[in-house]
Design a protein around this motif. Sequence first.
Motif, short mmCIF file in Angstrom:
data_model
loop_
_atom_site.label_atom_id
_atom_site.label_comp_id
_atom_site.label_asym_id
_atom_site.label_seq_id
_atom_site.Cartn_x
_atom_site.Cartn_y
_atom_site.Cartn_z
N ALA A 357 15.62 7.06 55.95
CA ALA A 357 15.41 5.94 55.02
C ALA A 357 15.54 4.63 55.78
CB ALA A 357 16.38 6.04 53.85
N ASP A 358 16.47 3.75 55.39
CA ASP A 358 16.60 2.46 56.07
C ASP A 358 17.61 2.51 57.22
OD1 ASP A 358 18.83 2.83 54.52
OD2 ASP A 358 18.92 0.78 53.76
N LYS A 359 18.11 3.69 57.52
CA LYS A 359 19.07 3.87 58.60
C LYS A 359 18.34 4.32 59.86
CE LYS A 359 22.98 6.84 59.86
NZ LYS A 359 23.80 7.99 59.41
N LYS A 360 18.74 3.78 61.01
CA LYS A 360 18.09 4.13 62.27
C LYS A 360 19.14 4.35 63.35
CE LYS A 360 14.36 1.89 63.32
NZ LYS A 360 13.45 0.80 63.72
N THR A 361 18.89 5.32 64.22
CA THR A 361 19.77 5.59 65.36
C THR A 361 18.91 5.84 66.59
OG1 THR A 361 21.41 6.64 63.90
CG2 THR A 361 21.62 7.05 66.27
N TYR A 362 19.33 5.28 67.72
CA TYR A 362 18.64 5.53 68.99
C TYR A 362 19.47 6.54 69.79
CZ TYR A 362 16.37 1.08 67.82
OH TYR A 362 15.70 0.06 67.18
N ILE A 363 18.79 7.54 70.37
CA ILE A 363 19.50 8.58 71.13
C ILE A 363 18.83 8.81 72.47
CG2 ILE A 363 20.13 11.02 71.21
CD1 ILE A 363 20.47 11.01 68.22
N GLN A 364 19.65 8.80 73.52
CA GLN A 364 19.22 9.22 74.84
C GLN A 364 19.87 10.56 75.18
OE1 GLN A 364 16.69 7.71 75.81
NE2 GLN A 364 17.16 6.22 77.39
N SER A 365 19.10 11.45 75.78
CA SER A 365 19.61 12.74 76.23
C SER A 365 19.80 12.67 77.74
CB SER A 365 18.64 13.86 75.85
OG SER A 365 19.03 15.08 76.44
N ALA A 366 21.03 12.89 78.20
CA ALA A 366 21.32 12.81 79.64
C ALA A 366 22.19 14.00 80.02
CB ALA A 366 22.01 11.50 79.98
N PHE A 367 21.62 14.94 80.73
CA PHE A 367 22.39 16.12 81.12
C PHE A 367 23.62 15.74 81.94
CE2 PHE A 367 23.22 19.74 83.99
CZ PHE A 367 23.45 20.72 83.04
N ARG A 368 23.42 14.80 82.86
CA ARG A 368 24.55 14.37 83.70
C ARG A 368 24.36 12.91 84.09
NH1 ARG A 368 23.81 17.73 87.38
NH2 ARG A 368 25.28 19.34 86.69
N VAL A 394 23.78 11.27 74.61
CA VAL A 394 24.32 12.62 74.51
C VAL A 394 24.37 13.22 75.91
CG1 VAL A 394 24.09 14.88 73.43
CG2 VAL A 394 23.29 12.85 72.22
N ARG A 395 25.55 13.74 76.27
CA ARG A 395 25.76 14.21 77.64
C ARG A 395 26.38 15.60 77.67
NH1 ARG A 395 28.74 9.10 80.47
NH2 ARG A 395 28.94 10.69 82.10
N MET A 396 26.27 16.22 78.85
CA MET A 396 26.90 17.53 79.06
C MET A 396 28.09 17.46 80.01
SD MET A 396 25.45 20.39 77.68
CE MET A 396 25.27 21.74 78.87
N ASP A 397 28.39 16.27 80.52
CA ASP A 397 29.36 16.17 81.62
C ASP A 397 30.59 15.36 81.27
OD1 ASP A 397 28.05 13.76 81.40
OD2 ASP A 397 27.95 13.40 83.57
N GLY A 407 28.74 -1.13 73.90
CA GLY A 407 28.80 -0.64 72.53
C GLY A 407 28.02 0.64 72.31
N ILE A 408 27.60 1.29 73.40
CA ILE A 408 26.85 2.55 73.30
C ILE A 408 27.84 3.71 73.25
CG2 ILE A 408 25.20 4.06 74.45
CD1 ILE A 408 24.03 1.51 75.76
N PHE A 409 27.63 4.61 72.30
CA PHE A 409 28.52 5.74 72.12
C PHE A 409 28.07 6.91 72.99
CE2 PHE A 409 29.94 9.49 69.51
CZ PHE A 409 31.31 9.30 69.70
N HIS A 410 28.96 7.39 73.85
CA HIS A 410 28.69 8.55 74.69
C HIS A 410 29.36 9.76 74.05
CE1 HIS A 410 27.44 6.29 78.50
NE2 HIS A 410 27.77 5.34 77.61
N CYS A 411 28.58 10.81 73.76
CA CYS A 411 29.18 12.00 73.14
C CYS A 411 28.69 13.25 73.82
CB CYS A 411 28.88 12.04 71.64
SG CYS A 411 27.22 12.59 71.21
N SER A 412 29.47 14.32 73.71
CA SER A 412 29.09 15.58 74.32
C SER A 412 28.06 16.29 73.46
CB SER A 412 30.31 16.48 74.51
OG SER A 412 30.72 17.04 73.28
N LEU A 413 27.20 17.06 74.10
CA LEU A 413 26.18 17.80 73.39
C LEU A 413 26.81 18.78 72.40
CD1 LEU A 413 23.25 18.73 72.94
CD2 LEU A 413 23.54 20.31 74.88
N ILE A 414 27.88 19.42 72.80
CA ILE A 414 28.53 20.40 71.93
C ILE A 414 29.05 19.74 70.66
CG2 ILE A 414 30.56 21.89 71.72
CD1 ILE A 414 30.09 22.77 74.60
#
Length: 423
Positions: A357-368, A394-397, A407-414
């Motif tokens: 809807a009117d909500k938006k999120t940007y996501i980058q996928s970075a294995f490492r 989103v990261r695996m490491d 202000g960018i949130f780094h989170c694990s894939l799991i």
Amino acid sequence: MVKRDYYLNRMIHNMWNGEVKVITGIRRCGKSVLLFELFYEYLLSQGVQEDHIIKIELDQRRYYKFRNPITLCEYIEALVAKQKDEKFYLFIDEVQLTTKVIDRENGGIEVSIYDMLNELKAYKNLDVYVTGSNSKGLSKDIATEFRGRATQIHVFPLSFEEFYSHEGGDERKALDTYMLYGGMPRLLALKDEKDKKDYLISLYSELYVKDIIERNGIEREDILNAILDFLASQISSLTNPANIANALTSMKNEKVNSTIVSNYVRHIIDSFLISMAKRYDVKGKTYFKYPNKYYYTDIGLRNARLNYRQYDPGHMMENIIYNELLRRGYAVDVGVVTDRTGGVNVQKEIDFVVNDADKKTYIQSAFRIDTDKKESAESASLILTKDFFRKIIVRMDIPHNFYDDNGIFHCSLIDLLLGRVEV
């Protein structure tokens, strides 16, 4: 049995909404189990009588006569019309769209299963649910044929969260298994590694490829298979039919027409085997026609297609994230932002622009991310948006989640896949 609460809750939410509930998805992903077992058990738990749930499985011999839409309609009407004060549920599995018959009693008009379902849903005491074999076309035709009077519930293979709810144990080990074999439900009953691989390879060649060929009258099976190989090797990479045609021309030593490639790619997408993500200009708010990205609906099928020779966890991770976002019901695009630093326009990519809807999120996928340069590269396109929508890498490491100085949130894939992080 894996609980598929997301889909079950959607079905419960849409009960008695006046529309036919159409359950779609790639074959063998669990549509029939969802309807005939999970939803069926839910109805019984709510006090619905067994004889008020009418189950018809059109792929079984004893139900073949109901492939005739008129026979089907007359049978159901005879049951529900007599007891107008009683509520009935109709489950039909493996609806075939190609069957059309002549209704001689009503002017000799041609009728299809769609016509009969539209007629049946007019009964106020009947709630209708169908699953469709995508090899027979129950996909893109829904909105047109049901004239906007159908609710589509699209089912994916098992998500990692569903897979892990069954497997348990070490999360990272479970994720490694999932990244290799994917989430086709039948795999949970197979313990031997060879059996899993053989099942996926057989599923691909004996079911999906044959479905696409038969449904669409494919004449060049060799080109279709070459396209499937190419897309499997190029998941999460930008490409277009012209590029694919050029690659195939080089491989086959014959001119491959890009129009044929474009048509075959569309057939593959319609079969739910592969999804396409369009590129979106974040600032200009317009879509690019080409190139696009292509992702496999199930990463295990992709790996099986390549005979497990191409294990590239970075691209596989991106594919899994894309499927997870679609499963949650989001609209997902590939983002493009332009860097005008130094007077030279450079397009930079955001892996996913996620819209709700009117909500938006940007996501980058970075294995490492193991260097400052790598972190700067992953963050650059997110910073260039210059807006206040949420931004995630989103990261695996990483052992724990955190916000960086931008202000960018780094989170694990799991954590993302297990629903611990909200998109």
